[in-house]
Enzyme design. Structure first.
Site: not given
Lengths: 202, 316, 620, 183, 655
Positions: C222, C306, C348
């Protein structure tokens, strides 16, 4: 200035009339048109926004509940009866009957406004979650303002009939008030069908 | 360079043709009606005809009726011709290209983000405020808005198209004359709507292909110490949190991509020519040039500013 | 400790295999004939340990030397003292407070008579003496990680465990250090900094030691990091190899030996060409989950996380090799095959989940497969030699995709659920944490079933602009999660990988974010986020026993044989992690996008549990 | 009559002055300075009551500046950690708990200097004006700035009530006791 | 001569003596005159008083809008000018547009109707005088609100059509756009009150004998426009009050694309109002052109029926064109072509009217007085705007010209040509009726010529600028664009316009207070408004005239036929039948009241307060309730013996 030559005398004409013969009826009709058209535009916008959704109401938003709205619709339809009786009595200039039926009309209409509160929540969504919620709340909210105005009007009229000597013209006003109530109820039927029933059917 | 009157694409040419036709016909009509009005206002025909305030003689009436009907008929006719002509132009413009170079344009307050699409994502080229297109090839634009409504308009190329949040609009044209053409945002979009311009550089396909190929390659890394210092200033100041320079750590997307910054002819969305002096002035205090612009004035020391500008000047 | 070279002789391997086969047979004799065969194969697999005393220890069901128990990641213990009949008598034996109040995702490990516990940030390590009553502390180690690392850890400050090998303990700290401690004294043997928090990298995974290599990967999908797996020399801590999960083939360690099964995964430098220019440098594909090892084939298996940012519109292309399952050589890192699970990942769906290596009778043949309950909602059964997908069945409600095309190997996305910028796409199932996040599955060779702790969440998503600033989040997505169909947010599910069908399931109100363990006593253990530690009958899912701990459980239970010769079960209680962030981080539930949308689904958690950090040990 | 006129004039001036502040788009103005003196984060102070200079945030009552702060909040990825105020990697900003104080200059310091548990330092990346705008937005999230200047809903997914709808709030853990503040 | 719909029952040889008339007039004056004093002034309900207030306020708004325009022109006079920054400039052009459209053009056209419709149809008053006063006060609150806001730096700044999302909560923080939305609400209420009034008045209060085919064309235009208002204004009310304001104040998502709202919905809703709006301004103006041409050419207009039909068709088509403001948006091409065709078709009725006027002039004996000059100016200017309008109907061309100075030029040609020029003509024409004094012709001619030249010098270059790429609403431009010289020219033109308007203002002021006294019918015109004194008395006519043709005062008879029998001791008006205008009943018109003002102010509290807190709406509604009750109480005062026509029975007398 040209000299004036009288060709007709209108002094025998009535001074209080009912329905389309009275000015107030036309004014009422005018505002009914405006309000009805506004409702139509809101409903149009509601249907326009619908195109932006794959599902209506949006996924995760439950259908509007039908119980309270249906009860209220029924109540509104029933309330047309005392309203018609007021108009009928008013057209006979029957003051006691007018008073009586006005009271009944108040009794029948005020609960619709109370029920309206739950009817708003029966939409099962908030106005600030999605555009669907906004559209539904605005339409019902706008109709609520019509309802409120008309009920206030009825209450005021009833009050005045009981506490003061009303002029004869007030009987004409009472018929216009009923006229407006028919409109308020009438405009609610398509709104009810589209906002409450519509999402379930189409 | 920025005018509807110098079309540089078949699309704009068709519309300009339509315009000249409309202008001619419209002018004749205007002149005719105005002349007629002046004539009847001054001639005082009625005196000869009648003194009756409320009525004109039947024969005059019939004559007038005929003339009025004929005029209305003529109006309808002209409108019909116009309608047909307009539809034919409209159909020309609506011919969707089979295969076209697709350029994504995103309107931001107040600059244009440009991305050249490619089936191979690593061949995509990003730039800002200046769009190179090959001459003789249809180019398709995919237009999106990042914040409010903007409108993409290069009058020499084609009409405008609004960029509306929640929608993707498309526009295409085929530049047929090489040159640099200015365009500007045409939908009011806030404080700096006035200075949200862009350039379309129409160039021969070979040159364009070379430009595109160079576009996906990062610029030469700096070597001399001033430039290295300038790069360090860029990376360690606020510059790098908004702008991207290919091949470096700066990959931010808030402001225009500066990878080939010096290859562009203007800065600040067409507000200033891309010269060293202007760049210095711009970095020192952007809101002095574009009040309300989102680029902040950062407190650089003169040496830093000098090195920074020198570095930016190398981003060819 | 005797030092073993990674290249153990084949002779030794054979010897070990023989010993373990015997052990397996002994165990098999105790159980029903119909499962004995699969047990035998699995045990043979499990015990295929190459190095040091770990092999012995791992084979010894009284020990628990790595979170996944064995290289095949079965989390199956052959101990059977605690069984379906007597588990109801389980009682609390000892507790130990870790002194930390964040999400405790780690598994305690047991080596000999010592239990080792690693806490969430600041990653204390405790050695607890099991021979003394009340778990007395042998030593404590405080790695003193940088406080600032907390600012770049996406989903609470967890650590998923430490691992023991050859007298050393290996673990990662949040601030990107891999540390080896002397297991006896708690002294640092080596300490290698392998990442940089300024780039957004953190480390939360439990390392795996294979053939003298400590395998570690980074977190931060992220944060716009570039994911990697590194092989560190077990003795010196030197980085022997680094395999990136994006970028050119030479960075990904794709060489001539690489052969992907599907055409979509074949090609040169796909890690570059499937990204917009330069974006592979910040494209995620981290590695913070589980690695399995097949010693026969000498392959490690693991998946990458991801691609970044979440907003898929800014990264057109397949985004290789994010969300990809890799098979690599443990000593060189060289990729043997790869299979991208979720190409151009939209939601994700990290591919970091565990893979369980078993041999299964499929279509009449016994095949060497790996089983992956994947985040995207499918249980992949794959040939672990080639990377062929044998089956991929949904193990919960999935609408984000319609299935996996077994011909091309591609995940079939549902275009209606494709995330868009500036438009809320509603009811995407499963939600971003997937059908199952990191919480590991157990496999019992006795029942032939997988025991899958997982969640049942759906979400609304809206793509927003994503700006890359190193060391800050790079997400570009507004998310709002909520319970999936049925209203239960979690499920503990038993799954038959051969038939590809669910056998039984326990619906849990809250996501089942804990790991699980299953024993030869046919008892499976798991914990719930409101603090119940449960024992269920592995055959039918009947809850046999439960105990309310002080905080929600998101840790991995283990079972071991204590120095007194009795079987114990241990688990860490301390709510947190992504799903428990609302409690661990004290988040504000008025913002339903908090904790990347998880808070909306967990807004009632603070009324069900509070922060904690406690080790619980149960015994009969 | 004079009296009425004076009142009218005063009222008109008042309207102009007050709303000028709230509606002003400060585009070219001089950048506001950083706070000269940081306000302590802790209430507990040895010795006699310390009088501190609390500054007003220059954009607290400025709707445009607050919204610019909102834009920066997204662009500078503040929202990545603090979500839309509810927090995530970072602490929530819409609640009444302020680890490092809720006063404008305290928040300015938190943004500019960073804080040890993971808040990065921004003073090399943003100028004072931008930081002050962020301060105003952050304070608006928890209802600390005047209601009329707080932003309404964004054109995004509806995830939380807009700051304009948040009730006015009193912060906790916000520096010095009221009696010690000089107006 | 056509047959009369009214029986002339009284003997043919009776005329009213001057004494009788004087007595009647004095009695009527006592009954109808607004009460004196401040309270009486605030309670006034005379339609002429209200309309005069409307006209004066609206004209002041014209000046204000003009000053804003002049400031903008000064800023644009040269490239990279620094007179006005972008923030101020945005407020200026928004306020300019809002003022000119909502606070000047529509109100003044309605106001002219409210003044003259009752006079032209021979009525004592308007149908609902208190509603009328309420409408005006609402409008006035809006005017004050907008300008106080502008001076408080809270002037709206997103353009007069306030496109979302720029005007939405996310991109227009603060209350600037709220001000715009509420100002629009105020003017809508005012316009709707006016429209309902005009419809009821025209339908029910025409002089006996004024059947539908004898209604003066100005009144026809007003009637058609009133209907347009009834259907157009609710659209913008819906958009601004029920959608934009709620989006901004209570987080609705009408225009938030992320949550399913739609930015294009605003454009649809706005232009569904916005396009008819142009005709709401234009139709009354052409209604003014007809009597001016008739009077100064001394001919009845050619093609009365055609013009009426043209008005009605225009009104219908006006509602089918809104999409031609949205050609550049991503909407389906087929739909666009449909709107192109519709936009071109609307040129036909307009062209028809122009040909009818020219024909009338042709058949008549034109006298080039100032009103006539303005009519000619209207023709030159408006046709130019009309032709560019047809050009803009072309999708292909519109995509080039849309949102540029070409459109600015076009719309000013249409609105100045089609609205302002006839309005100035009408000022000169009816000034004597309103004030009883004549305007100076020589000053008027100067005014006309400067205005005509100024308009063309200002706006003609803008066509070229637009096609040369100059978008509208830019506060500055760079020198290399080459837009400098033509902009300078346009600025010079704008100053010329300003000068001409100044001349008019001085002329009007001087004439009002000391101009030449006007006779009852100075132009020897044909309409009923000229059958009474200048200025008209509060009761309009001593006796209600009876109409036998479209041009009552050009009737060859010596006397004016009237009907008698209306009471003079109370405000009695004659109600006639809808189609034939036969006398039907007498109606008691209400007298002055403070409640309209009170209610308008309390509504102001509701709308202005709603910007700041929804609780103001509740509180304000409470305060309004008092007003409505007071209003109703006053309306139900006993009024003596009434003759009641029972719906299905005889007429009975009741107290």
């Amino acid at each position: 200035m040209k000299p004036l030559r009288p060709v007709d005398d209108v002094s025998a004409l009535p001074t209080v009339t009912f329905g389309p013969r009275s000015l107030m009826w036309w004014g009422t009709l005018g505002f009914m048109t405006i309000e009805g058209w506004t409702t139509a535009l809101l409903v149009g916008s509601y249907l326009y926004l619908r195109q932006n959704y794959e599902a209506w109401p949006p996924l995760r938003t439950p259908y509007p509940s039908l119980l309270i709205p249906s009860i209220n619709l029924l109540l509104l339809l029933v309330s047309v009866v005392p309203s018609a009786m007021v108009a009928k009595a008013a057209k006979r200039l029957d003051e006691p009957a007018v008073k009586r039926w006005l009271l009944v009309m108040c009794a029948a209409t005020i609960p619709t406004l109370v029920l309206r509160w739950w009817e708003l929540w029966a939409l099962n969504t908030r106005w600030d979650t999605t555009a669907y919620g906004s559209a539904a709340w605005t339409i019902v909210g706008f109709h609520t303002s019509l309802l409120l105005l008309d009920i206030l009007d009825t209450i005021g009229l009833t009050l005045f009939f009981f506490i003061k000597k009303m002029p004869v013209k007030a009987f004409s006003d009472a018929t216009d008030n009923s006229f407006y109530w028919y409109f308020t109820v009438g405009v609610w039927i398509p709104v009810y069908l589209i906002v409450y029933v519509g999402p379930r059917i189409f | 360079m920025h005018s509807f009157f110098d079309p540089a694409s078949p699309q704009a040419r068709a519309v300009a043709g339509l315009w000249w036709w409309m202008f001619g016909v419209g002018f004749v009509i205007w002149l005719g009606v105005a002349a007629l009005a002046v004539y009847v206002a001054n001639a005082g025909h009625g005196q000869r005809e009648s003194d009756d305030l409320m009525h004109v003689p039947p024969e005059t009436r019939r004559r007038i009726e005929r003339i009025v009907s004929a005029s209305v008929f003529a109006t309808v006719l002209v409108l019909a011709v116009f309608l047909v002509y307009d539809f034919s132009v409209g159909r020309l413009l609506a011919q969707h290209p089979q295969r076209a170079l697709t350029i994504d344009v995103v309107g931001h307050q107040w600059w244009w983000e440009v991305q050249y699409e490619d089936p191979n994502p690593s061949k995509r080229v990003g730039t800002a405020n200046e769009i190179h297109v090959p001459v003789g090839e249809t180019v398709q634009f995919k237009l999106r808005a990042a914040d409010v409504i903007h409108s993409f308009w290069a009058p020499n190329m084609n009409g405008k198209r609004d960029l509306i949040p929640g929608y993707v609009s498309t526009l295409w044209f085929k530049a047929d004359t090489a040159g640099v053409y200015r365009g500007q945002c045409a939908e009011f979009c806030g404080l700096q709507h006035a200075q949200m311009a862009f350039y379309i550089v129409a160039e021969p396909p070979v040159k364009f292909a070379a430009w595109l190929a160079a576009g996906s390659a990062p610029p030469e890394p700096p070597t001399d110490s001033t430039l290295l210092y300038g790069q360090r200033v860029f990376m360690s100041s606020g510059c790098a949190v908004c702008h991207a320079i290919g091949g470096t750590e700066a990959k931010a997307t808030v402001g225009p991509d500066l990878t080939h910054f010096k290859g562009r002819s203007s800065i600040a969305a067409g507000s200033l020519a891309n010269t060293r002096a202007n760049l210095t002035r711009w970095i020192q205090n952007p809101s002095a040039i574009k009040p309300g612009v989102r680029m902040p004035a950062l407190p650089f020391k003169p040496a830093e500013l000098n090195a920074l500008v020198s570095y930016l000047e190398t981003l060819k | 400790m005797e030092r073993r070279h990674t290249g153990a002789s084949s002779q030794l391997v054979r010897r070990l295999l023989g010993i373990l086969a015997c052990a397996g047979l002994t165990a098999a004799a105790a159980c029903k004939p119909e499962v004995s065969q699969s047990l035998g194969t699995t045990s043979a697999q499990t015990g295929a340990a190459p190095a040091g005393d770990t092999g012995h220890l791992a084979a010894d069901d009284g020990q628990w030397v790595r979170p996944a128990k064995d290289y095949a990641s079965t989390r199956f213990s052959a101990l059977s003292e605690i069984n379906t009949a007597n588990v109801k008598n389980l009682r609390l034996v000892a507790t130990f407070s870790t002194g930390v109040l964040r999400g405790h995702e780690a598994a305690p490990i047991v080596v000999g008579s010592t239990m080792y516990v690693i806490t969430p940030f600041p990653n204390y390590v405790y050695a607890l003496d099991l021979t003394k009553p009340g778990l007395s502390v042998k030593w404590t180690f405080n790695p003193k990680p940088e406080l600032a690392a907390q600012g770049v850890a996406c989903c609470d400050l967890v650590n998923r465990g430490l691992v023991y090998d050859a007298g050393k303990l290996f673990f990662n700290t949040l601030d990107d250090h891999t540390i080896a401690l002397d297991a006896e004294s708690g002294k640092v043997v080596w300490d290698t900094k392998v990442g940089d928090i300024n780039l957004g990298e953190t480390m939360t995974m439990a390392p795996l030691v294979v053939k003298g290599h400590v395998l570690v990967g980074d977190s931060g999908g992220e944060m716009g990091v570039r994911g990697w797996l590194k092989g560190l020399d077990e003795n010196s801590g030197k980085v022997v190899w680094t395999a990136y999960h994006t970028g050119p083939d030479k960075d990904v360690l794709i060489g001539p030996g690489f052969k992907a099964f599907y055409a979509k995964d074949q090609g040169k430098d796909l890690g570059v060409s499937s990204w917009p220019p330069d974006m592979w440098k910040i494209g995620g594909g981290t590695m913070w989950g589980w690695i399995s090892y097949d010693s026969t084939a000498d392959l490690i298996f693991y998946g990458s996380g991801n691609p970044g940012p979440w907003n898929p519109e800014v990264r057109p292309g397949d985004n290789k090799w994010a969300s990809t399952l890799f098979a690599r050589r443990p000593e060189t890192g060289e990729a043997v095959w790869a299979y991208q699970l979720s190409q151009h990942d939209l939601h994700d769906y990290d591919g970091v989940n565990e893979q369980i290596l078993v041999d299964l009778p499929i279509g009449g043949v016994t095949r060497k497969v790996l089983i992956r309950p994947e985040r995207n909602g499918y249980i992949y059964v794959m040939d672990r030699a080639t990377g062929e997908v044998i089956s991929a069945n949904a193990y919960g409600f999935v609408n984000a995709s319609t299935g996996v095309d077994l011909k091309t190997g591609a995940l079939q996305y549902n275009p209606e659920k494709e995330t868009k910028v500036g438009k809320v796409v509603r009811e995407i199932c499963p939600a971003a944490p997937g059908m199952k996040d990191w919480q590991p599955t157990a496999y019992s060779p006795r029942t032939g079933m997988l025991y899958i702790p997982h969640q049942n969440l759906c979400m609304d998503e809206e793509g927003v602009s994503a700006n890359y600033i190193a060391g800050t989040p790079y997400v570009g997505m507004n998310v709002k999660m909520y319970p999936g169909p049925g209203g239960n947010r979690g499920e503990f599910e038993a799954w038959n990988p051969v038939t590809g069908k669910q056998v039984w399931a326990i619906k849990e109100d809250l996501p089942v974010w804990s790991g699980t363990v299953v024993t030869a006593g046919d008892v499976a253990f798991y914990g719930t986020m409101d603090g119940w530690f449960k024992a269920v009958d592995a055959r039918n899912g009947a809850v046999l026993w439960q105990f309310k701990t002080g905080s929600g459980i998101i840790g991995q239970p283990i079972t071991y044989k204590g120095p007194d010769g009795h079987q114990y079960v241990a688990v860490l209680s301390g709510v947190g992690g992504w799903s428990g962030a609302i409690v661990a981080g004290g988040l504000d539930a008025r913002d339903s996008s908090a904790a990347l949308g998880m808070v909306n689904a967990m807004r009632d958690l603070p009324s069900k549990t509070t922060k904690g950090g406690m080790l619980y040990v149960f015994g009969l | 009559m004079m009296f009425i006129r004076r009142i009218a004039t005063t009222a008109a001036l008042l309207v102009i002055v007050t709303s000028c502040e709230r509606e002003d788009r400060r585009l070219n103005s001089q950048q506001p300075a950083a706070p000269t003196q940081m306000v302590p984060e802790v209430r507990l102070q040895p010795g006699p009551t310390l009088i501190s200079d609390t500054t007003e945030g220059p954009y607290d009552d400025n709707a445009y500046g607050t919204t610019e702060g909102q834009v920066l909040f997204e662009q500078m990825n503040c929202s990545g950690c603090h979500a839309n105020g509810g927090g995530g990697m970072g602490p929530p900003l819409m609640d009444d708990e302020w680890v490092y104080g809720s006063k404008p200059d305290q928040i300015f310091a938190s943004i500019a200097e960073g804080r040890p548990n993971g808040m990065p330092t921004w003073k090399y990346r943003l100028n004072n004006q931008q930081i002050w705008q962020l301060v105003a937005y952050v304070r608006s999230l928890s209802g600390l700035t005047p209601k009329g200047a707080r932003p309404s809903r964004e054109d995004h997914m509806m995830v939380k009530p807009a700051p304009a709808q948040t009730p006015n709030a009193k912060p906790k853990n916000s520096g010095l006791p009221g009696s010690a503040q000089r107006p | 001569m056509t047959t009369l719909p009214v029986n002339e029952k009284l003997p043919a040889d009776v005329t009213l003596s001057p004494d009788e008339l004087l007595r009647e007039a004095m009695a009527l004056d006592t009954t109808w005159r607004d009460k004196p004093g401040v309270w009486g002034w605030l309670s006034a309900v005379d339609h002429k008083t209200t309309a005069k207030r409307y006209i004066i306020t609206a004209f002041l708004m014209f000046i204000a809008g003009g000053i804003e325009a002049a400031l903008m022109r000064l800023q644009l006079a040269r490239p990279e000018n620094n007179l006005i920054g972008p923030d101020r400039y945005n407020q200026l052009f928004t306020t300019h547009g809002t003022t000119m459209m909502f606070l000047f053009a529509v109100p003044i056209m309605t106001a002219m109707g409210l003044y003259f419709v009752p006079l032209m149809i021979g009525a004592r008053s308007i149908a609902f005088p208190r509603l009328n006063a309420f409408g005006f006060w609402n409008y006035f609150v809006g005017v004050v609100f907008l300008y106080v806001s502008l001076f408080a730096n809270t002037g709206p700044d997103t353009g007069w059509f306030a496109y979302v999302p720029l005007s939405g909560p996310a991109y227009s923080p603060g209350h600037r756009v709220d001000v715009w939305a509420q100002v629009v609400t105020f003017t809508e209420i005012a316009a709707l009150c006016g429209a309902v009034n005009i419809i009821a008045t025209v339908f029910k209060m025409r002089a006996p004998g004024m059947s539908l085919n004898r209604i003066p064309l100005f009144v026809w235009a007003q009637l058609v426009v009133a209907f347009m208002i009834v259907f157009a204004m609710p659209a913008v009310a819906t958009g601004s009050t029920l959608m934009l304001a709620t989006d901004r104040a209570v987080n609705m998502h009408w225009f938030n694309p992320a949550e399913g709202g739609d930015a294009l919905l605003w454009q649809h809703i706005f232009w569904f109002f916005g396009h008819p709006e142009v005709y709401i301004i234009f139709l009354p103006a052409v209604g003014m052109v007809t009597p001016i041409i008739e009077t100064f050419c001394r001919r009845q207009v050619f093609g009365y029926t055609a013009i009426v039909m043209a008005n009605i068709t225009t009104a219908f088509f006006a509602f089918g064109l809104w999409v031609h403001h949205m050609f550049a948006t991503p909407i389906p091409e087929l739909g666009q072509s449909l709107f192109t065709a519709a936009s071109m078709v609307i040129a036909i009725p307009t062209g028809l009217q122009i040909f009818c006027w020219i024909a009338t002039m042709w058949a008549g004996r034109p006298r080039l007085t100032v009103p006539m000059l303005f009519v000619l100016g209207f023709l030159f200017t408006f046709i130019n705007g009309g032709i560019t309008g047809v050009m803009l109907a072309s999708v292909a061309f519109d995509k080039q010209a849309h949102d540029t100075f070409f459109v600015v030029a076009h719309l000013h040609y249409v609105l100045i040509g089609g609205g302002l020029m006839p309005l100035f003509g009408a000022f000169y024409y009816w000034f004597p009726k309103i004030t009883g004094r004549l305007l100076k012709e020589s000053w008027g001619k100067l005014h006309f010529w400067l205005f005509l030249i100024g308009t063309n010098v200002t706006f003609f270059p803008m066509h070229v600028l637009g096609l040369n790429g100059m978008p509208r609403r830019i506060y500055t431009y760079l020198a290399p664009t080459g837009w400098g010289p033509l902009n300078l020219l346009a600025t010079a033109g704008a100053l010329t316009i300003a000068l001409s308007v100044l001349i008019f203002v001085v002329n009007a002021a001087k004439s009002w207070f000391g101009g030449e006294l006007a006779k009852e019918n100075p132009w020897e015109a044909a309409g009923l408004e000229w059958a009474t004194a200048s200025p008209p008395p509060p009761y309009n006519f001593i006796h209600t005239p009876l109409v036998r043709s479209r041009h009552p005062l050009w009737e060859p008879t010596v006397e004016l036929p009237v009907v008698v029998g209306l009471r003079s001791d109370r405000r009695e008006i004659l109600v006639t039948t809808t189609f034939d205008a036969r006398p039907d009943s007498r109606h008691n018109s209400p007298d002055g009241s403070i409640w309209p003002l009170y209610t308008a102010l309390s509504m102001g509290l509701v709308f202005i307060g709603s910007i700041f807190s929804p609780y103001f709406v509740l509180g304000g509604l409470g305060v309004s309730l008092v007003g409505l009750l007071g209003w109703a109480w006053q309306s139900t005062q006993p009024s003596g013996v009434e003759r009641v026509a029972l719906p299905d029975g005889p007429i009975v007398e009741r107290v």
